[in-house]
Enzyme design. Structure first.
Site, PDB file in Angstrom:
ATOM      1  N   ASP A  24      74.100   6.838  38.496  1.00 51.69           N
ATOM      2  CA  ASP A  24      73.881   5.483  37.995  1.00 51.69           C
ATOM      3  C   ASP A  24      73.076   4.717  39.047  1.00 51.69           C
ATOM      4  O   ASP A  24      72.999   5.124  40.211  1.00 51.69           O
ATOM      5  CB  ASP A  24      75.245   4.834  37.762  1.00 51.69           C
ATOM      6  N   PHE A  25      72.481   3.588  38.657  1.00 51.46           N
ATOM      7  CA  PHE A  25      71.652   2.837  39.614  1.00 51.46           C
ATOM      8  C   PHE A  25      72.357   1.571  40.094  1.00 51.46           C
ATOM      9  O   PHE A  25      72.715   1.452  41.259  1.00 51.46           O
ATOM     10  CB  PHE A  25      70.295   2.493  38.985  1.00 51.46           C
ATOM     11  N   ASP A  26      72.566   0.604  39.192  1.00 53.81           N
ATOM     12  CA  ASP A  26      73.133  -0.687  39.585  1.00 53.81           C
ATOM     13  C   ASP A  26      74.581  -0.528  40.034  1.00 53.81           C
ATOM     14  O   ASP A  26      75.425  -0.022  39.288  1.00 53.81           O
ATOM     15  CB  ASP A  26      73.071  -1.672  38.413  1.00 53.81           C
ATOM     16  N   ASP A 208      79.654   3.389  39.081  1.00 51.41           N
ATOM     17  CA  ASP A 208      80.613   2.374  39.517  1.00 51.41           C
ATOM     18  C   ASP A 208      81.264   1.616  38.364  1.00 51.41           C
ATOM     19  O   ASP A 208      82.339   1.055  38.517  1.00 51.41           O
ATOM     20  CB  ASP A 208      79.918   1.349  40.426  1.00 51.41           C
TER      21      ASP A 208
END
Length: 265
Positions: A24-26, A208
């Site tokens: 995931d990124f954010d 997250d």
């Protein structure tokens, strides 16, 4: 991998033939920010990804709820990048050597998307700080800048709109955002498609947010799920923050390289 240590978990996935590292990124590689398009990967996360890309038989992918175009901007991803992308929760992909890969949609879906997004903007215009984010297959309602009461009001108004006009759409909640989409893919299907595409024998997935749980729950016994944070999760390993994830990924890259060196002796 329940009941084993982080070191043992890393060693197990490091020993696989072809490893897919899907991230995931954010909130996982980049801190959460008030202006979503200003998100950028932390330097230590970038260093860790570079180490993984240099390791043998290791493929790196970013798996995000962001639309593909926005993901490429915030990830500073260009056509020369070896990193695979899955945007819109796995409804669109970018593949090295191929470019954009998307699945066809009916024109009426796009028309409804645009109408609903406009209705959502109008319904929440009186709430200062709300942002209706355009997405390829729907839209997101960002409430990070709102008071709790105004955020609740914005979400209630848009929930009512979507329930009335598009009850078949998928609804996802995240950090100060609710997303609505006419496509029903999730990060689980994104990871599955990437796994098959690259022929991975194991997957590490890290995220997250609650929207990452689909992917974490889909992992098999040979895989590794990592949560950035401390909440109930299907992940078998938890790390405190982005810096801790970067350290884990660098250890994994080192183990992959050492494995290859040992095999070549």
């Amino acid at each position: 991998m329940t009941g084993i240590t982080e070191t043992e978990a890393i060693a197990r996935v490091a020993d696989t033939g072809i490893l897919l590292v899907a991230l995931d990124f954010d909130g996982t590689l980049s801190p959460l920010v008030d202006e979503p398009m200003q998100a950028r990967m932390l330097p230590e996360a970038r260093t860790a990804l570079d180490a993984l890309l240099a390791a043998p038989d290791t493929i790196v992918a970013l798996v995000s709820g962001r639309s593909l175009g926005d993901l490429r901007v915030i990830a500073e991803h260009d056509d020369a990048s070896p990193i695979l992308l899955a945007g819109s929760h796995g409804a669109e992909f970018w593949i090295p050597g191929e470019g954009d890969v998307t699945h066809a949609d009916a024109p009426e879906d796009a028309r409804l998307r645009d109408e609903l997004r406009a209705h959502a903007e109008a319904a929440t215009a009186h709430l200062d700080g709300v942002w209706i984010e355009p997405k390829t297959f729907g839209f997101g309602v960002h409430t990070r800048k709102l008071s709790p009461a105004d955020a609740e009001e914005a979400n209630r108004l848009v929930d009512t709109l979507v329930a009335a006009e598009a009850p078949h759409w998928r609804r996802r909640t995240g950090h100060n955002i609710i997303e609505y989409a006419f496509r029903h893919e999730g990060k689980d299907s994104a990871v599955a498609e990437l796994r098959e595409r690259v022929g991975a024998t194991a997957v590490l997935f890290a995220g997250d947010d609650v929207t990452d749980e689909d992917a974490l729950r889909s992992l098999g016994p040979a895989d590794l799920g990592v949560l950035v944070g401390d909440r109930d999760s299907a992940a078998s390993v938890k790390v405190a923050d982005i810096a801790a994830l970067a350290e884990l990924l660098e250890r994994l890259a080192g183990a992959r390289s050492a494995r290859a060196s040992s095999a070549g002796e």
